[in-house]
Design a protein around this motif. Sequence first.
Motif, short mmCIF file in Angstrom:
data_model
loop_
_atom_site.label_atom_id
_atom_site.label_comp_id
_atom_site.label_asym_id
_atom_site.label_seq_id
_atom_site.Cartn_x
_atom_site.Cartn_y
_atom_site.Cartn_z
N THR A 35 0.80 -1.30 -0.21
CA THR A 35 0.07 -0.07 0.10
C THR A 35 0.89 1.33 0.00
O THR A 35 2.02 1.07 0.23
N THR A 36 0.35 2.38 -0.32
CA THR A 36 1.20 3.66 -0.38
C THR A 36 1.71 4.06 1.09
O THR A 36 2.14 4.77 1.35
N ASN A 51 -10.16 10.36 -0.53
CA ASN A 51 -11.37 9.48 -0.89
C ASN A 51 -11.74 9.11 -2.02
O ASN A 51 -12.17 7.71 -2.25
N ARG A 52 -11.36 9.89 -3.11
CA ARG A 52 -11.74 9.34 -4.34
C ARG A 52 -10.76 8.22 -5.09
O ARG A 52 -11.26 7.28 -5.71
N TRP A 53 -9.56 8.26 -4.48
CA TRP A 53 -8.51 7.33 -4.78
C TRP A 53 -8.39 6.04 -3.93
O TRP A 53 -7.53 4.94 -4.41
N THR A 54 -9.12 6.14 -2.64
CA THR A 54 -8.83 4.94 -1.74
C THR A 54 -9.58 3.65 -2.47
O THR A 54 -10.43 3.68 -2.83
N ALA A 86 2.83 14.77 -0.62
CA ALA A 86 2.13 15.94 0.00
C ALA A 86 1.08 15.37 0.78
O ALA A 86 0.35 16.01 1.62
N SER A 87 0.57 14.17 0.62
CA SER A 87 -0.37 13.60 1.55
C SER A 87 0.20 12.84 2.83
O SER A 87 -0.60 12.18 3.27
N LYS A 88 1.56 13.12 2.93
CA LYS A 88 2.18 12.41 4.05
C LYS A 88 2.48 11.04 4.16
O LYS A 88 2.46 10.31 5.18
N PHE A 89 2.40 10.48 2.96
CA PHE A 89 2.85 8.85 2.95
C PHE A 89 4.31 8.90 3.18
O PHE A 89 4.83 9.90 2.71
N PRO A 90 4.67 7.89 3.80
CA PRO A 90 6.05 7.94 4.42
C PRO A 90 7.00 7.46 2.75
O PRO A 90 6.68 6.92 2.03
N VAL A 126 -4.30 3.83 -0.04
CA VAL A 126 -5.08 3.64 1.23
C VAL A 126 -4.89 5.37 1.86
O VAL A 126 -3.95 6.09 1.39
N LYS A 127 -5.46 5.20 2.84
CA LYS A 127 -5.24 6.67 3.56
C LYS A 127 -4.07 6.67 4.27
O LYS A 127 -3.53 5.60 4.98
N PRO A 128 -3.40 7.99 4.53
CA PRO A 128 -1.96 7.88 5.21
C PRO A 128 -2.21 7.57 6.72
O PRO A 128 -3.19 7.67 7.39
#
Length: 143
Positions: free
Chosen positions: A31-32, A77-80, A118-122, A141-143
């Motif tokens: 996952t992201t 939400n759109r891409w999860t 920018a979405s704070k994924f590691p 997924v969500k960060p």
Amino acid sequence: MRFDAVWVSVLVMGVFLPVLSAQTAPHSVLTTRDGVYTAEQAQQGKAIYQSQCGMCHGDALEGQGENSPLAGSEFLNRWTDQTVADLFMKTIVMMPAMDPGTVPPKEVAQVLAYILSASKFPTGSKELPSDPQSLEAIHIVKP
Ligand code: HEC
């Protein structure tokens, strides 16, 4: 009774365990959240974003009008539950909107790395790949 117990364990060993181990095998689903891009790649993507995407999608990826946000809860939400391959294909086919298909795959991967940052994924130690087959294995997924 005894026979049932044997049957149950045969079933567990034969059917459920292989399924479980397939799910945890290496190269299965990522996952992201798993550190799927490098910090350097995101930095390179930032420069491309600022010159080719920011005028529509905004300096903070916040979007404006019909230009979708590329960070934040509306975007996530759109891409999860879709994969990074879906995001990659949409970007490479449709963007930049006035001149679609002009950004090479390697640069699209860099911009997507910036979008993930920018979405704070590691960040991680491996670059985000630039081919849809590999990206298919990375779920958003969500960060
Ligand atoms: C001329 C303005 C413009 C430019 C430049 C532009 N975009 Fe877009 N972008 C749009 C519009 C408008 C949409 C909404 C299109 C749609 O979804 O039907 C969009 C949608 C997207 C989407 C899908 C968002 C979603 O949640 O569905 C992504 C990803 C994207 N753009 C990435 C980029 C990237 C990366 C660049 C730079 C290489 C870029 N865009 C440059 C106008 C632009």
